[in-house]
Design a protein around this motif. Structure first.
Motif, PDB file in Angstrom:
ATOM      1  N   VAL A 173       0.835  -1.460   0.011  1.00 42.97           N
ATOM      2  CA  VAL A 173       0.014   0.300  -0.312  1.00 42.97           C
ATOM      3  C   VAL A 173       0.791   1.128   0.287  1.00 42.97           C
ATOM      4  N   GLY A 174       0.512   2.327  -0.658  1.00 45.80           N
ATOM      5  CA  GLY A 174       1.202   3.171  -1.010  1.00 45.80           C
ATOM      6  C   GLY A 174       2.782   3.201  -1.304  1.00 45.80           C
ATOM      7  N   GLU A 175       3.722   4.489  -1.296  1.00 50.02           N
ATOM      8  CA  GLU A 175       4.889   4.109  -1.355  1.00 50.02           C
ATOM      9  C   GLU A 175       5.150   3.972   0.147  1.00 50.02           C
ATOM     10  N   PRO A 176       5.991   2.673   0.293  1.00 50.39           N
ATOM     11  CA  PRO A 176       7.320   2.577   1.976  1.00 50.39           C
ATOM     12  C   PRO A 176       7.964   3.766   1.950  1.00 50.39           C
ATOM     13  N   GLY A 191       3.523  -3.383   5.263  1.00 51.19           N
ATOM     14  CA  GLY A 191       2.982  -2.166   4.382  1.00 51.19           C
ATOM     15  C   GLY A 191       1.910  -3.108   3.761  1.00 51.19           C
ATOM     16  N   MET A 227      10.823  -0.504   1.848  1.00 50.26           N
ATOM     17  CA  MET A 227      12.016  -1.301   1.304  1.00 50.26           C
ATOM     18  C   MET A 227      12.869  -0.831   2.424  1.00 50.26           C
ATOM     19  N   ALA A 236       7.049  -0.438  11.641  1.00 47.87           N
ATOM     20  CA  ALA A 236       7.078  -0.937  10.121  1.00 47.87           C
ATOM     21  C   ALA A 236       5.554  -2.113   9.635  1.00 47.87           C
ATOM     22  N   ALA A 237       4.941  -1.993  10.918  1.00 48.88           N
ATOM     23  CA  ALA A 237       3.837  -2.995  11.183  1.00 48.88           C
ATOM     24  C   ALA A 237       3.233  -1.679  11.106  1.00 48.88           C
ATOM     25  N   GLY A 273       3.008   1.114   8.976  1.00 53.29           N
ATOM     26  CA  GLY A 273       2.838   0.860   7.743  1.00 53.29           C
ATOM     27  C   GLY A 273       3.677   2.166   7.593  1.00 53.29           C
ATOM     28  N   THR A 274       5.250   2.489   6.936  1.00 51.09           N
ATOM     29  CA  THR A 274       6.119   3.044   6.175  1.00 51.09           C
ATOM     30  C   THR A 274       5.241   4.500   5.026  1.00 51.09           C
ATOM     31  N   SER A 275       4.106   4.137   4.900  1.00 50.01           N
ATOM     32  CA  SER A 275       3.511   5.543   3.452  1.00 50.01           C
ATOM     33  C   SER A 275       3.590   6.436   4.076  1.00 50.01           C
ATOM     34  N   ARG A 283       3.632   9.513   7.065  1.00 52.40           N
ATOM     35  CA  ARG A 283       4.153   9.694   7.583  1.00 52.40           C
ATOM     36  C   ARG A 283       4.234  11.098   8.372  1.00 52.40           C
TER      37      ARG A 283
END
Lengths: 984, 108
Positions: free
Chosen positions: A600-603, A711, B1, B43-44, B46-48, B50
């Motif tokens: 999902v999205g751009e991590p 993610g 990543m 990370a759990a 979510g890192t998209s 911020r």
């Protein structure tokens, strides 16, 4: 009403230490009253129920009360008193009260009796909860509580009591586990925890296998508790306990819990053949074994212990027969046994106190001029023997009648009756041995000068005389017990049972059995010396105690073997196991999982790569570091990298926390550096291969795992709720902080406690074991570093200015935490940094101004947290934040909770600086100059007191050349010291 | 990543250090492991997304998840206290971190 009874018993338990503090041993007088009061309450409640006609299916009146406790899982404090529960309630409370009164004279006039009364009243409360419980979970908890109470009561009776107490605990806890299994199966099978519903559940008739399994479990659990074969050994073993404890244990409490359990479940299992066979077999074996063994004892108390075992065996047999008649016999015999056994134990205690022995062989040389004790004890013993006109006779007649009418094949009544009759003959014989052993023996009648034992005070023998007399009164007028036994047996049989007792039943078969028993018993008594000689050489081939001990040793050894698989001096062996396991799991997952949701999205963010490189550099540098200082410095690099990472991920508060923790970690490490070597061990290159492979694999597994498993979803509903409703619900804008102190405050409270425990652990560790000695800094004489006072001048000046500002700033951070970056954790870390500065700036450890009561701060922190939690109950639940208006401002108790966080965290930080930075006086003296850095400094490290003792010890061994007994005892008490002395 | 790589690097260093002999290196390994655990927690969430989770945001699509942040915040402090306990363990008890001295003794 039932709840009131239970609460009275519990309150008695809680206040007993206080009462004992003021009244000493006389506290028993006061403590007996609430027990009697509760008994009266119980009887009146039951009488009310009988009048109003509230009865269960079997027709026994019943009092019920249900206090919800965990409604979501349908667990409640369910209390229910039917006839059976009433019988046991009365035994527990009345016998308990008698023993309390008796204890006031049995215990030493001076001494600490607080724990005794606490445990005895606790025992009474636990037994009461057990017999009143209508919820299986409550029943189980109460059952285990009686186990624990008996363990502590036995264990507190001196050094020799430790092993018996442990053996008792092991056996009874094993039984507790069986009961737990039974309880679990019953709850799953019936879907309810309510005992009264379970007992009438259709599942018992529908599922035979289940019924059999539960019957076996319940029976075994009761066997351990009631000391039935093959678990009988603990009962005589636990004789080391003081007499009031034994009296209660044997008459009304511990062992009667097993009988109660059997009677309680009798309606369900009375028709299950396994139940009948198990109970009758074990009961008869125990009855015979106990009765024969009792006849061989010299110690009066031990004799009584075996007698209890035997009587319980008869009771279990009656329950095993399971007919209404047999259950009626069980109920009345339980009452009779409680009366005569408690009285007999107490009389033995009286004799023991007056004559200072309870050994038959020593008592034979004394003249016991104790007319009251002798008469009353004779009555109680006669009741036990089943002599007419006493309650024991009535109950034994009822028992024999039930045995003669036992169902099943034709031989059953004959065998059971014969076995019971033999046990009764021995019972008669040992009852006589008890009385004659105490009062009858006059080995040397001629000299009657010194060894005359006089009667004790009436307060001492009053309680047992009451019990013994009750046996006589009820024996002559047994119809008084009709009602009680009727309701008791009805509840236990699950059908209407009518009990009518009379002194004379006519010329019935059981009367002839009784007469035969008494006749042969009398012959045995007359020929007692010959009988004793005949029996003395035979011993029971297997000791139950040895079995328990062997099982225990083997279990411990097995634990050692299992532990040995992981135990190793090289930590890498076990520390690598999780890493290897991680690799294996990752490999398995890579092979089996082939379908992942979309990312999902751009991590990632381009800037992230800078951080990756930074962290990589730091990690590699840490792995490469040769000296401790270098390793610590590069650890800081990784820590600061993490700080920026958190900022990059939008976690300001986390970043601040990380930054502060990084600083403080380095400060604490510096404190320890002086006690550690300066460089790491050099390892040959080939030894790097395996660690590198394992570490590489684990790292790769982590990367793949994180990539594959995170993610790939939208924000969780919980987080969405916090984001959308957090402000409205709490009035705080710093959502991370509101999660910590408002939404998930219980988590945070748990964390506070962990912090507190860590602080206490540090303190305990450093107080128990001295830290390694400090090492020399190897500073040259002309170096400017040699004078700490001079070269700290700048930092001291700065610190003078900065430290208060930092501490004040931390308070501001604390207050604003609900709205902006800050909060208890961050504020405390900033404050801690202030103290760190104050410490580091000080020219010497001693002059650092960080002395504060750190343990008190930790305790206060946790207390404030818990206190705010209780405040939450004003609005419904633990730790629920309140938002009162104070002087027109919107206040929140979450802030108070955050103060708790602040105190606990700062307490831990102060603890580390105080304990590590300013070690207590006994700590190592720093070596000055360039002497050998590794030299052991044990001499200067030991504190004054042991040094003196050591000197004395050395002197002694030098003077005598051999170790005297006192000397070796001294060493035995201080194994460490003796090692040191030996080393010299 | 990037977060995944960071976590991998941290675990790599942590496991390597934990397989060393000296207690201090093991402790440093644990510190790295703590960092790794924290970053995995982040990370759990979510890192998209911020953006800072403050106030009552209108648009949730760019806001960072506050829940893992709260977890990590306490985790850092707990890890700190555990580190201190381990450090104390390193200086109490046997003085066997000193491999040089131990080697000398063996030679003698």
């Amino acid at each position: 009403m039932l709840l009131t009874c239970l609460v009275i018993a519990l309150l008695t338990c809680f206040v007993s230490p206080l009462i004992t503090k003021f009244l000493g041993r006389n506290a028993g007088w006061v403590l007996a009253l609430p027990l009697l009061g509760a008994a009266v309450l119980a009887v009146s409640a039951f009488a009310d129920a009988a009048r109003s006609g509230s009865a269960d299916s079997s027709g026994s009146p019943v009092v019920q009360q249900w206090v919800p406790w965990m409604p979501t899982v349908d667990v409640g404090l369910g209390l229910r008193m039917d006839g059976l529960a009433l019988v046991f309630t009365l035994l527990v409370l009345v016998i308990g009260a008698l023993i309390m009164v008796y204890s006031t004279r049995y215990l030493e006039p001076v001494g600490k009796h607080g724990t005794f009364y606490l445990l005895m009243t606790g025992f009474a409360a636990a037994m009461l909860a057990l017999v009143l419980a209508d919820d299986l979970i409550v029943l189980y908890v109460a059952w285990e509580a009686t186990t624990l109470c008996s363990f502590f009561l036995i264990a507190r009776s001196g050094a020799g009591a430790r092993e018996p107490a442990i053996r008792t605990l092991l056996v009874t806890v094993a039984g507790g586990l069986l009961l737990l299994a039974a309880v679990t199966v019953m709850i799953i099978a019936t879907g309810t925890t309510r005992l009264s519903d379970i007992l009438v559940d259709p599942v018992w008739s529908a599922n035979g296998a289940l019924t059999t399994a539960v019957a076996v479990l319940i029976a075994m659990a009761a066997f351990t508790k009631s000391a039935q074969f093959p678990f009988q050994a603990w009962l005589p073993d636990s004789m080391v306990a003081i007499t009031p404890v034994s009296a209660y244990l044997h008459a009304a409490a511990m062992v009667k819990a097993g009988i109660y359990l059997l009677l309680r479940f009798s309606p369900v299992f009375a028709d299950v053949s396994v139940w009948n066979v198990m109970l009758v077999t074990a009961g008869l074996i125990t009855a015979l074994f106990g009765a024969i063994a009792a006849l061989r004892r010299y110690d009066l108390k031990e004799l009584l212990a075996y007698s209890t075992m035997s009587q319980l065996g008869l009771l279990v047999t009656m329950i095993g027969i399971g007919t209404p008649e047999a259950l009626k016999a069980a109920v009345i015999h339980t009452i009779a046994h409680a009366l005569f056994k408690s009285a007999l134990f107490m009389f033995v205690g009286v004799i023991d106190h007056s004559a200072h022995t309870r050994d038959v062989r020593e008592l034979a040389h004394m003249k016991l001029r104790m007319p009251v004790t002798a008469t009353a004890m004779g009555l109680a013993a006669a009741s036990m023997a089943g002599v007419p006109l006493l309650l024991g006779f009535v109950s034994k007649e009822t028992m024999l009648k039930a045995f003669l009418d036992a169902p099943g094949p034709a031989w059953v009544p004959w065998v059971v009756t014969a076995a019971a009759a033999v046990a009764s003959i021995f019972t008669f014989a040992y009852s006589a041995r008890l009385v004659l052993g105490a009062f009858g023996g006059r080995a040397d009648r001629s000299e009657d000068s010194d060894d005359v034992v006089r009667e004790a005070s009436p307060a001492f023998w009053g309680a047992p005389v009451l019990g013994a007399t009750a046996g006589l009164v009820l024996g002559v007028t047994p119809f008084l017990l009709d009602k009680l036994v009727t309701v008791g047996a009805t509840a236990s049989a699950g059908e209407e049972v009518e009990a009518h007792f009379a002194l004379w039943h006519g010329l019935v078969p059981e009367l002839f059995v009784s007469l035969t028993v008494i006749a042969i018993g009398t012959m045995l008594v007359l020929a007692r010396h010959r009988v004793h000689h005949a029996m003395a050489p035979y011993d029971f081939p297997i000791s139950g105690l040895d079995v328990v001990d062997t099982a225990r040793e083997q279990t411990i050894r097995f634990g050692g073997v299992v532990g040995g698989w992981t135990g190793s001096i090289a930590p890498r062996r076990h520390l690598s196991i999780p890493a290897v396991a991680l690799i294996v799991i990752a490999a398995l997952a890579a092979l089996t999982i082939d379908d992942l949701p979309a990312v999902v999205g751009e991590p990632s963010d381009p800037l992230d790569w800078v951080l990756v490189v930074l962290i990589a550099c730091g990690v590699v540098a840490m792995m490469q570091a040769k000296t401790l200082i270098a390793a610590i410095v590069v650890t800081g690099v990784v820590g600061f990298g993490m700080t920026v990472w958190f900022l990059q991920l939008g976690a300001t508060d986390v970043a601040i926390t990380q930054l502060l923790v990084e600083i403080l970690t380095v400060c604490v490490m510096v404190l320890l550096l002086r006690r550690l070597p300066t460089t790491f061990e050099k390892t040959p290159p080939r030894q790097h291969v395996i660690p590198l492979l394992v570490a590489g694999g684990a790292g790769l597994a982590t990367t793949v795992g994180v990539w594959a498993l995170t993610g790939r979803r939208e924000m969780s509903p919980a987080s969405e709720y916090f984001l959308t409703e957090g402000y409205n619900e709490t009035g705080g804008t710093n959502l991370v902080n509101t999660i910590l102190v408002d939404f998930r405050a219980l988590d945070t409270l748990g964390e506070l406690t962990v912090l507190g425990v860590a602080g206490i652990t540090i303190a305990a560790l450093l107080r128990a074991r001295k830290p390694s000695p400090e090492r020399s800094a190897n500073i040259q004489d002309h170096s400017p570093l040699i004078d700490a006072r001079d070269n700290t001048v700048f930092v001291r000046t700065a610190a003078k200015l900065m430290a208060p500002i930092i501490v004040a700033g931390s308070l501001i951070l604390l207050l604003r935490g609900h709205y902006e970056p800050g909060g208890g954790f961050i504020a405390a870390l900033v404050g801690g940094a202030g103290f760190a500065l104050a410490y580091l700036a000080a020219p010497s450890d001693r002059s650092a101004r960080v002395q504060m009561p750190y343990l008190l701060l930790i305790g206060l922190g946790v207390a404030v947290g818990v206190g705010t939690g209780f405040l939450g109950y004003l609005d419904g639940s633990f730790l629920r934040p309140l938002h009162p208006e104070v002087f027109g401002f919107q206040a929140t108790t979450a802030l108070v909770f955050d103060v708790g966080v602040y105190l606990a965290v700062i307490g831990v930080i102060l603890a580390s600086f105080n304990l590590l930075g300013r070690p207590p006086k006994r700590g190592g003296q720093p070596l000055v100059g360039g002497s050998d850095p590794g030299a052991p400094t044990h001499e200067s490290d030991v504190s004054d007191a042991p040094t003196d003792r050591e000197k004395r010890a050395e002197g002694e061994s030098a003077a005598s050349g051999s170790t005297s007994s006192e000397h070796s005892r001294d060493h035995a008490n201080n194994p460490e010291e003796s090692d040191e002395v030996n080393a010299r | 990543m990037t977060v995944a790589i960071t976590a991998g690097l941290l675990v790599f260093g942590a496991v390597y250090l934990m397989m060393k002999r000296e207690m201090l290196r093991v402790i440093l390994g644990f510190i790295l492991l703590g960092h790794a655990g924290n970053i995995v927690l982040m990370a759990a969430g979510g890192t998209s997304r911020r953006d800072l989770p403050y106030g009552s945001p209108e648009d949730l699509s760019t806001i960072a998840d506050p829940l893992p942040q709260a977890f990590v915040l306490t985790a850092i402090v707990i890890a700190f206290s555990i580190t201190i306990v381990m450090l104390v363990l390193a200086v109490t008890g046997n003085d066997d971190d000193d491999t040089a001295a131990a080697a000398k003794e063996v030679q003698e």
